[in-house]
Design an enzyme around this catalytic site. Structure first.
Site, PDB file in Angstrom:
ATOM      1  N   LYS A 101       0.920  -1.296  -0.034  1.00  0.00           N
ATOM      2  CA  LYS A 101      -0.061   0.049   0.026  1.00  0.00           C
ATOM      3  C   LYS A 101       0.990   1.187   0.054  1.00  0.00           C
ATOM      4  O   LYS A 101       1.689   1.440   1.001  1.00  0.00           O
ATOM      5  CB  LYS A 101      -0.901  -0.030   1.256  1.00  0.00           C
ATOM      6  CG  LYS A 101      -1.825   1.306   1.258  1.00  0.00           C
ATOM      7  CD  LYS A 101      -2.379   1.283   2.440  1.00  0.00           C
ATOM      8  CE  LYS A 101      -3.222   2.642   2.604  1.00  0.00           C
ATOM      9  NZ  LYS A 101      -3.516   3.321   3.907  1.00  0.00           N
TER      10      LYS A 101
ATOM     11  N   GLY B 127      -7.669   9.873   9.823  1.00  0.00           N
ATOM     12  CA  GLY B 127      -8.033   9.685  11.268  1.00  0.00           C
ATOM     13  C   GLY B 127      -8.983  10.960  11.604  1.00  0.00           C
ATOM     14  O   GLY B 127      -9.350  11.050  12.625  1.00  0.00           O
TER      15      GLY B 127
ATOM     16  N   ALA C 238      -9.366   6.044   4.346  1.00  0.00           N
ATOM     17  CA  ALA C 238      -9.057   7.108   5.296  1.00  0.00           C
ATOM     18  C   ALA C 238     -10.433   8.178   5.448  1.00  0.00           C
ATOM     19  O   ALA C 238     -11.130   8.441   4.562  1.00  0.00           O
ATOM     20  CB  ALA C 238      -8.037   8.088   4.905  1.00  0.00           C
ATOM     21  N   GLY C 239     -10.795   8.487   6.644  1.00  0.00           N
ATOM     22  CA  GLY C 239     -11.783   9.447   7.005  1.00  0.00           C
ATOM     23  C   GLY C 239     -12.904   8.887   7.374  1.00  0.00           C
ATOM     24  O   GLY C 239     -13.848   9.746   7.791  1.00  0.00           O
TER      25      GLY C 239
ATOM     26  N   ASN D 295      -9.218   2.171   9.733  1.00  0.00           N
ATOM     27  CA  ASN D 295      -8.415   1.796  11.003  1.00  0.00           C
ATOM     28  C   ASN D 295      -8.796   2.680  12.103  1.00  0.00           C
ATOM     29  O   ASN D 295      -9.174   2.103  13.094  1.00  0.00           O
ATOM     30  CB  ASN D 295      -6.649   2.129  10.693  1.00  0.00           C
ATOM     31  CG  ASN D 295      -5.772   1.880  11.733  1.00  0.00           C
ATOM     32  OD1 ASN D 295      -5.498   0.642  12.025  1.00  0.00           O
ATOM     33  ND2 ASN D 295      -5.424   2.823  12.393  1.00  0.00           N
ATOM     34  N   THR D 296      -8.717   4.064  12.303  1.00  0.00           N
ATOM     35  CA  THR D 296      -9.057   4.812  13.518  1.00  0.00           C
ATOM     36  C   THR D 296     -10.389   4.607  13.885  1.00  0.00           C
ATOM     37  O   THR D 296     -10.595   4.493  15.014  1.00  0.00           O
ATOM     38  CB  THR D 296      -8.681   6.164  13.072  1.00  0.00           C
ATOM     39  OG1 THR D 296      -7.324   6.601  12.712  1.00  0.00           O
ATOM     40  CG2 THR D 296      -9.035   6.992  14.406  1.00  0.00           C
TER      41      THR D 296
END
Length: 256
Positions: free
Chosen positions: A97, A158, A184-185, A206-207
């Protein structure tokens, strides 16, 4: 629900990360609850002896999960290429990635450096999954260069802001012949479902999982959100209308 990336079939369209969990055991349980097949790991976290790094891979079942090494922390083309080579030398696999992020405040990827690094890594037989801004022209250029996917951000890493680049992402999905992974986001499962309803092939989270009050429960919620969104996309939504439309037919009404 399966998806094919670089000729490899995965049963889940949710990818998950390994950062920000309070401990490795929670991370392990969240990975299982997510139903994901692909786990992304920052190569710089795999083995350095630094606090928070030791033992990470001991909590990832490499027989169950496909490891997607990432170049998180790389700010230049040279750094990204070097870290990717390190990943291959460690015997993980030849996937990467690709992240090239010189911007430390907003963590936005460098489009020029990403394209250059992708081309170099593809020449070295890497399977490249590039993380990018939601730029349709860049996405197409990366696809034509031979990238296995394109991974446009929904909003900054994040941030939990959800999908703030919807129009551009829709264009990327429409034009792409490679799988599109929204990365992301995302903050909640409904946003993952939204991404899938738009026609995205996968999402990476993830976050939103790692920093949730209950990461394991949130991981399962994202699994269900992705499944629901994909099923809705395949089912085909009704057209949007300007006016109301009665769900019951007028014909046959008593007294008519």
């Amino acid at each position: 629900m399966s998806v094919i990336i670089a000729g490899k079939t995965f049963n889940s369209r949710l990818m998950v990360g390994t950062g920000k969990f309070k401990d490795f055991e929670t991370m392990r349980q969240a990975h299982i609850a997510s139903g994901a097949d692909i786990i992304t790991v920052a190569i710089r976290r795999v083995d350095t002896g630094a606090p928070g790094h030791v033992g990470l891979m001991d909590y990832i079942d490499t027989n169950r999960f496909w490891i997607l090494p990432n170049t998180a922390g790389c700010q230049t083309v040279e750094e990204a290429v070097r870290v990717a080579r390190l990943s291959k030398a460690m015997g993980i696999n030849n996937w990467v990635k690709l992240e090239v992020i010189p911007d430390s405040k907003y963590l936005l990827p460098d489009p020029i450096a990403t394209l250059e690094a992708a081309k170099r890594l593809i020449e070295e037989d890497f399977v490249v999954l590039p993380y990018i801004n939601a730029d349709p022209l860049l996405a197409k250029a990366l696809e034509e260069a031979g990238c296995a996917t394109v991974m446009p951000l929904a909003s900054p890493i994040g941030s939990g802001k959800g999908i703030k680049n919807e129009d551009n992402i829709k264009i990327i999905i429409e034009q792409s012949n490679a799988p599109v992974v929204i990365d992301a986001g995302l903050g909640v499962p409904s946003e993952a479902s939204q991404a899938m309803e738009m026609g995205a092939d996968c999402v990476l989270v993830n976050t939103a999982i790692a920093m949730a009050e209950n990461p394991v429960k949130m991981a399962e919620a994202f699994k269900l959100g992705v499944q629901a969104g994909r099923m809705a996309y395949e089912a085909g939504r009704i057209p949007v209308k300007a006016y109301a439309s009665a769900s019951s037919p007028i014909a046959g009404i008593v007294g008519k």
